[in-house]
Write a protein that holds these residues in place. Sequence first.
Motif, mmCIF file in Angstrom:
data_model
loop_
_atom_site.group_PDB
_atom_site.id
_atom_site.type_symbol
_atom_site.label_atom_id
_atom_site.label_comp_id
_atom_site.label_asym_id
_atom_site.label_seq_id
_atom_site.Cartn_x
_atom_site.Cartn_y
_atom_site.Cartn_z
ATOM 1 N N THR A 145 -24.163 -58.832 1.793
ATOM 2 C CA THR A 145 -24.366 -58.731 0.367
ATOM 3 C C THR A 145 -25.096 -59.915 -0.186
ATOM 4 O OG1 THR A 145 -22.193 -59.652 0.141
ATOM 5 C CG2 THR A 145 -22.597 -57.328 0.101
ATOM 6 N N ASP A 146 -25.763 -60.762 0.687
ATOM 7 C CA ASP A 146 -26.395 -61.915 0.226
ATOM 8 C C ASP A 146 -25.533 -63.206 -0.325
ATOM 9 O OD1 ASP A 146 -28.754 -63.318 0.562
ATOM 10 O OD2 ASP A 146 -29.337 -62.900 -1.345
ATOM 11 N N THR A 147 -24.330 -63.266 0.002
ATOM 12 C CA THR A 147 -23.459 -64.011 -0.783
ATOM 13 C C THR A 147 -23.571 -65.427 -0.016
ATOM 14 O OG1 THR A 147 -22.116 -62.120 -1.422
ATOM 15 C CG2 THR A 147 -21.182 -64.242 -1.885
ATOM 16 N N LEU A 148 -23.753 -65.427 1.284
ATOM 17 C CA LEU A 148 -23.760 -66.476 2.042
ATOM 18 C C LEU A 148 -25.151 -67.052 2.370
ATOM 19 C CD1 LEU A 148 -21.386 -65.455 5.098
ATOM 20 C CD2 LEU A 148 -20.815 -67.005 3.149
ATOM 21 N N LEU A 149 -25.091 -68.171 2.753
ATOM 22 C CA LEU A 149 -26.150 -69.091 3.261
ATOM 23 C C LEU A 149 -25.951 -69.061 4.637
ATOM 24 C CD1 LEU A 149 -26.270 -72.132 1.002
ATOM 25 C CD2 LEU A 149 -27.673 -70.348 0.907
ATOM 26 N N HIS A 150 -27.085 -69.148 5.480
ATOM 27 C CA HIS A 150 -27.058 -69.459 7.035
ATOM 28 C C HIS A 150 -26.050 -70.761 7.376
ATOM 29 C CE1 HIS A 150 -29.979 -66.552 8.618
ATOM 30 N NE2 HIS A 150 -30.634 -66.924 7.526
ATOM 31 N N ALA A 151 -26.236 -71.806 6.661
ATOM 32 C CA ALA A 151 -25.414 -72.919 6.636
ATOM 33 C C ALA A 151 -24.125 -72.718 6.602
ATOM 34 C CB ALA A 151 -25.921 -73.956 5.766
ATOM 35 N N HIS A 152 -23.595 -71.880 5.555
ATOM 36 C CA HIS A 152 -22.028 -71.392 5.560
ATOM 37 C C HIS A 152 -21.751 -70.658 6.901
ATOM 38 C CE1 HIS A 152 -22.784 -70.984 1.168
ATOM 39 N NE2 HIS A 152 -22.009 -72.006 1.359
ATOM 40 N N GLU A 153 -22.384 -69.752 7.457
ATOM 41 C CA GLU A 153 -22.149 -69.143 8.555
ATOM 42 C C GLU A 153 -21.867 -70.123 9.662
ATOM 43 O OE1 GLU A 153 -23.146 -65.026 11.313
ATOM 44 O OE2 GLU A 153 -24.493 -66.111 10.053
ATOM 45 N N HIS A 154 -22.927 -70.849 10.041
ATOM 46 C CA HIS A 154 -22.986 -71.641 11.141
ATOM 47 C C HIS A 154 -21.943 -72.950 10.978
ATOM 48 C CE1 HIS A 154 -26.768 -70.939 13.050
ATOM 49 N NE2 HIS A 154 -26.991 -70.180 11.957
ATOM 50 N N PHE A 155 -21.457 -73.212 9.777
ATOM 51 C CA PHE A 155 -20.371 -74.254 9.866
ATOM 52 C C PHE A 155 -19.000 -73.875 10.248
ATOM 53 C CE2 PHE A 155 -16.960 -75.772 6.779
ATOM 54 C CZ PHE A 155 -17.119 -77.015 7.188
ATOM 55 N N ILE A 156 -18.934 -72.580 9.669
ATOM 56 C CA ILE A 156 -17.565 -71.998 9.978
ATOM 57 C C ILE A 156 -17.340 -71.708 11.063
ATOM 58 C CG2 ILE A 156 -17.734 -69.496 9.291
ATOM 59 C CD1 ILE A 156 -14.766 -71.905 7.952
ATOM 60 N N SER A 157 -18.303 -70.751 11.797
ATOM 61 C CA SER A 157 -18.217 -70.634 13.065
ATOM 62 C C SER A 157 -18.033 -71.391 14.132
ATOM 63 C CB SER A 157 -19.650 -69.600 13.522
ATOM 64 O OG SER A 157 -19.942 -68.478 12.744
ATOM 65 N N ASN A 158 -18.963 -72.488 13.792
ATOM 66 C CA ASN A 158 -18.571 -73.854 14.765
ATOM 67 C C ASN A 158 -17.231 -74.407 14.615
ATOM 68 O OD1 ASN A 158 -21.366 -73.769 16.025
ATOM 69 N ND2 ASN A 158 -22.127 -75.010 14.216
ATOM 70 N N LEU A 159 -16.660 -74.429 13.612
ATOM 71 C CA LEU A 159 -15.256 -74.890 13.619
ATOM 72 C C LEU A 159 -14.289 -74.066 14.536
ATOM 73 C CD1 LEU A 159 -15.045 -75.992 9.742
ATOM 74 C CD2 LEU A 159 -15.004 -77.460 11.870
ATOM 75 N N ILE A 160 -14.496 -72.695 14.156
ATOM 76 C CA ILE A 160 -13.713 -71.775 14.887
ATOM 77 C C ILE A 160 -14.052 -71.750 16.527
ATOM 78 C CG2 ILE A 160 -13.205 -69.274 15.397
ATOM 79 C CD1 ILE A 160 -13.701 -68.719 12.315
ATOM 80 N N ALA A 161 -15.133 -72.064 16.830
ATOM 81 C CA ALA A 161 -15.472 -72.230 18.144
ATOM 82 C C ALA A 161 -14.867 -73.274 18.630
ATOM 83 C CB ALA A 161 -16.973 -72.301 18.373
ATOM 84 N N GLN A 162 -14.686 -74.581 18.023
ATOM 85 C CA GLN A 162 -13.917 -75.677 18.514
ATOM 86 C C GLN A 162 -12.518 -75.436 18.727
ATOM 87 O OE1 GLN A 162 -14.629 -78.841 15.651
ATOM 88 N NE2 GLN A 162 -16.933 -78.656 15.630
#
Length: 297
Positions: A145-162
């Motif tokens: 729905t175009d509510t997120l920026l690419h940066a949002h997804e990368h930020f949170i995904s990297n934290l979960i990956a850690q």
Amino acid sequence: MNNIKKSFTIKDLENISGIKAHTIRIWEKRYNLLSPERTDTNIRYYSSENLLKLLNVVLLNKNNYKISKISQMSDKSILLVARELAFKTAISDEAINALKMSMFQFDKVLFNNTYNQLLNKKTFREIFKDVFVPFLNHIGLLWQTDTLLHAHEHFISNLIAQKIQISTERLEYSIIDSEVIYVLFLPENEIHELGLMYLNYELVLRGNKTIYLGQSLPLSNLNYFFESDTEVRFITSLTVQPYDDKIMDYFQEIEIALKGKKHQFIAVGNKTSKVKDVNFEANISLYSSVIEFLKVL
């Protein structure tokens, strides 16, 4: 940090909170729950504080607090009651709300505090299944729905990956010698690896020996393992790759590589639906999701 999303449309609020825009307007007009501002062209927009308040209001409402009662509470009281409710019962909804806010504000401290609070009540496995999985599913909807920026997804995904990596490392000492090796990898140009990382965690938790190869790996890079005398169970996750018109070619290449071998090939993810009705000659198993595969692991 100019890309931080600080203002939200009512459609953004609907996408993030799951509450229809019509209902949000009613809460706003009838109960004065939110205080939107307007642009120079008279377009209504909401602050991140409004978003946080809405997420907490939704949480209270889902836990039997009537909107009429919530509207009589101060903003501080709404926040405190929501946090107290979450701390006492480790409510996943509140944690997901906090993760949403940490994502939109690029707030690592909020993410870690939320995660640590969850650890007081839940195991890592429960956190992943009860909180991370529905949260990541919701991220997918926000992305559409175009509510997120690419940066949002990368930020949170990297934290979960850690968190997955840290939890996996703590288990390494428990690996049991096994005649079977699990090799985990993603297809070429596939980068969505959180599900695969979690599968690695579950395998290590069970004492299995794993080799995690990560993102974007051509099948030709696996020849060493295909030729191995040790039984190998390959596991991959298919989210966006291979493309639909290439997926049969992909599995045909796998069948050739497995011919005459005792190895197994396991594929999880939504892309498996494209070949679910195919009768493979090789030992190939398909699962629509990580959770479905875990039921038989």
